[in-house]
Design a protein around this motif. Structure first.
Motif, PDB file in Angstrom:
ATOM      1  N   ARG A 215       0.806  -1.224   0.000  1.00  0.00           N
ATOM      2  CA  ARG A 215       0.000   0.000   0.000  1.00  0.00           C
ATOM      3  C   ARG A 215       0.841   1.276   0.000  1.00  0.00           C
ATOM      4  NH1 ARG A 215      -2.531  -0.652   6.092  1.00  0.00           N
ATOM      5  NH2 ARG A 215      -0.614  -0.241   7.266  1.00  0.00           N
ATOM      6  N   GLN A 216       2.107   1.193   0.475  1.00  0.00           N
ATOM      7  CA  GLN A 216       2.967   2.377   0.434  1.00  0.00           C
ATOM      8  C   GLN A 216       3.656   2.549  -0.922  1.00  0.00           C
ATOM      9  OE1 GLN A 216       5.446   3.115   3.989  1.00  0.00           O
ATOM     10  NE2 GLN A 216       4.439   1.361   4.969  1.00  0.00           N
ATOM     11  N   GLY A 217       3.578   1.521  -1.756  1.00  0.00           N
ATOM     12  CA  GLY A 217       4.177   1.595  -3.089  1.00  0.00           C
ATOM     13  C   GLY A 217       5.689   1.627  -3.084  1.00  0.00           C
ATOM     14  N   LYS A 218       6.310   0.988  -2.081  1.00  0.00           N
ATOM     15  CA  LYS A 218       7.764   1.030  -1.940  1.00  0.00           C
ATOM     16  C   LYS A 218       8.367  -0.373  -2.021  1.00  0.00           C
ATOM     17  CE  LYS A 218       7.611   5.127   1.045  1.00  0.00           C
ATOM     18  NZ  LYS A 218       7.965   5.683   2.377  1.00  0.00           N
ATOM     19  N   THR A 219       9.666  -0.412  -2.339  1.00  0.00           N
ATOM     20  CA  THR A 219      10.401  -1.672  -2.434  1.00  0.00           C
ATOM     21  C   THR A 219      11.753  -1.504  -1.762  1.00  0.00           C
ATOM     22  OG1 THR A 219       9.348  -2.257  -4.532  1.00  0.00           O
ATOM     23  CG2 THR A 219      11.408  -3.384  -4.003  1.00  0.00           C
ATOM     24  N   ARG A 220      12.183  -2.557  -1.032  1.00  0.00           N
ATOM     25  CA  ARG A 220      13.510  -2.541  -0.419  1.00  0.00           C
ATOM     26  C   ARG A 220      14.182  -3.899  -0.681  1.00  0.00           C
ATOM     27  NH1 ARG A 220      16.417  -0.482   4.122  1.00  0.00           N
ATOM     28  NH2 ARG A 220      18.412  -1.584   4.102  1.00  0.00           N
ATOM     29  N   ALA A 221      15.296  -3.870  -1.393  1.00  0.00           N
ATOM     30  CA  ALA A 221      16.100  -5.071  -1.614  1.00  0.00           C
ATOM     31  C   ALA A 221      17.205  -5.112  -0.566  1.00  0.00           C
ATOM     32  CB  ALA A 221      16.696  -5.060  -3.015  1.00  0.00           C
ATOM     33  N   PHE A 222      17.534  -6.318  -0.109  1.00  0.00           N
ATOM     34  CA  PHE A 222      18.547  -6.483   0.927  1.00  0.00           C
ATOM     35  C   PHE A 222      19.792  -7.102   0.306  1.00  0.00           C
ATOM     36  CE2 PHE A 222      14.559  -6.013   3.016  1.00  0.00           C
ATOM     37  CZ  PHE A 222      14.860  -5.198   4.096  1.00  0.00           C
ATOM     38  N   HIS A 224      22.626  -8.464   1.210  1.00  0.00           N
ATOM     39  CA  HIS A 224      23.309  -9.689   1.614  1.00  0.00           C
ATOM     40  C   HIS A 224      22.359 -10.887   1.770  1.00  0.00           C
ATOM     41  CE1 HIS A 224      26.994  -7.466   2.028  1.00  0.00           C
ATOM     42  NE2 HIS A 224      26.408  -6.604   2.834  1.00  0.00           N
ATOM     43  N   LEU A 225      21.124 -10.742   1.312  1.00  0.00           N
ATOM     44  CA  LEU A 225      20.180 -11.834   1.253  1.00  0.00           C
ATOM     45  C   LEU A 225      19.510 -11.813  -0.126  1.00  0.00           C
ATOM     46  CD1 LEU A 225      18.312 -11.522   4.688  1.00  0.00           C
ATOM     47  CD2 LEU A 225      19.816 -13.391   4.023  1.00  0.00           C
ATOM     48  N   PRO A 226      19.110 -12.971  -0.650  1.00  0.00           N
ATOM     49  CA  PRO A 226      18.358 -12.998  -1.924  1.00  0.00           C
ATOM     50  C   PRO A 226      16.909 -12.653  -1.669  1.00  0.00           C
ATOM     51  CG  PRO A 226      18.654 -15.223  -1.137  1.00  0.00           C
ATOM     52  CD  PRO A 226      19.365 -14.330  -0.141  1.00  0.00           C
ATOM     53  N   PHE A 227      16.651 -11.461  -1.172  1.00  0.00           N
ATOM     54  CA  PHE A 227      15.398 -11.132  -0.528  1.00  0.00           C
ATOM     55  C   PHE A 227      15.024  -9.671  -0.785  1.00  0.00           C
ATOM     56  CE2 PHE A 227      13.386  -9.844   3.656  1.00  0.00           C
ATOM     57  CZ  PHE A 227      12.162 -10.445   3.407  1.00  0.00           C
ATOM     58  N   THR A 228      13.743  -9.459  -1.102  1.00  0.00           N
ATOM     59  CA  THR A 228      13.192  -8.122  -1.329  1.00  0.00           C
ATOM     60  C   THR A 228      11.870  -8.003  -0.595  1.00  0.00           C
ATOM     61  OG1 THR A 228      14.209  -7.972  -3.515  1.00  0.00           O
ATOM     62  CG2 THR A 228      12.339  -6.513  -3.089  1.00  0.00           C
ATOM     63  N   ILE A 229      11.619  -6.836  -0.023  1.00  0.00           N
ATOM     64  CA  ILE A 229      10.319  -6.552   0.590  1.00  0.00           C
ATOM     65  C   ILE A 229       9.617  -5.488  -0.227  1.00  0.00           C
ATOM     66  CG2 ILE A 229       9.154  -5.526   2.590  1.00  0.00           C
ATOM     67  CD1 ILE A 229      11.171  -6.811   4.401  1.00  0.00           C
ATOM     68  N   GLU A 230       8.361  -5.741  -0.569  1.00  0.00           N
ATOM     69  CA  GLU A 230       7.485  -4.743  -1.170  1.00  0.00           C
ATOM     70  C   GLU A 230       6.474  -4.343  -0.103  1.00  0.00           C
ATOM     71  OE1 GLU A 230       7.587  -6.357  -5.803  1.00  0.00           O
ATOM     72  OE2 GLU A 230       5.776  -6.633  -4.581  1.00  0.00           O
ATOM     73  N   TYR A 231       6.290  -3.048   0.094  1.00  0.00           N
ATOM     74  CA  TYR A 231       5.414  -2.597   1.173  1.00  0.00           C
ATOM     75  C   TYR A 231       4.720  -1.278   0.818  1.00  0.00           C
ATOM     76  CZ  TYR A 231       9.296   0.550   2.396  1.00  0.00           C
ATOM     77  OH  TYR A 231      10.268   1.526   2.377  1.00  0.00           O
TER      78      TYR A 231
END
Length: 231
Positions: A215-222, A224-231
């Motif tokens: 709902r915030q329309g944002k993305t954060r890739a990390f 040192h992990l094969p991991f992304t959060i969309e929020y």
């Protein structure tokens, strides 16, 4: 990837399957979780899995939790008891090519078809007769480990979900990048059509965790992990 994707936006109580938690193997003794704290997630108490050779750091949401897990004792993790789980291969994913992820679903009757012919793993830290069921597939290495906990132990002692400073409260979707070409037989093929998990073809194993329908329309890739959060 034809025949592989299973996706419907949203994780609700009406779904045939429910999420319990998802794990990612760390290659740095869990230090990657520091970036999740910096991002704005509140960390819950972690634990050492006695006899299994792993330890974790956890982040809880209203409908499941994220677990960062790592190798704490190589001898335990490669023991006769634990070896059938494939956890060592997942922990060593940079060399083995296995998926570093695990997906735990709630132990319900609706989930039973996924666990026919499963591996029954008795952890040392569980009471006798209480097993973790691990689903099998034609190519288990490229998919997340699919498993469920005993009904009597599901959710026991779990802390309530905190208020995360980043402003996210619920897990709405999990998208796994899978290193395979074309359709492939998997226990996930038995998931209900209305589902909160999907699989896409990828050059490497990845996980995108969508929170609150982004709902915030944002993305954060990390990094040192094969991991992304969309929020």
């Amino acid at each position: 990837m034809q025949g592989l994707s299973r996706e419907v936006s949203g994780l609700t109580r009406g779904d045939a399957l429910e999420l319990d938690h998802v794990f990612i193997f760390s290659t740095s003794n869990g230090r990657e979780a520091d970036a999740l704290v910096e991002f704005g997630l509140v960390e819950a108490p972690g634990r050492r899995h006695a006899g299994q050779g792993t330890a974790n750091r956890t982040f809880h949401f209203e409908n499941g939790y994220l677990e960062i897990i790592w190798v704490a004792d190589h001898a335990e993790l490669t023991s006769e008891r634990v070896s059938p789980t494939g956890l060592w291969e997942r922990a060593n994913y940079l060399a083995s090519g296995w998926s570093p992820f695990g997906l735990c679903v709630v132990n319900t009757l609706e989930a039973d078809p996924l666990f026919r012919g499963c591996v029954a793993y008795q952890p040392e830290y569980f009471p006798d007769g209480q097993v973790i069921e691990i689903a099998q597939s034609v190519a288990p290495s490229v998919f997340p480990m699919l498993f469920r906990l005993p009904r009597g132990l599901q959710g026991r002692g779990r802390p309530p979900a905190p208020v995360h400073p980043v402003g996210a409260s619920r897990i709405s979707h999990l998208e796994f990048g899978v290193t395979t070409k074309g359709a492939i037989a998997s226990p996930f093929d038995l998931l209900a059509p209305k589902s909160w998990v999907s699989f896409t073809s990828s050059q490497r194993s990845t996980l995108t965790l969508r929170l609150d329908e982004r709902r915030q329309g944002k993305t954060r890739a990390f990094e040192h992990l094969p991991f992304t959060i969309e929020y």
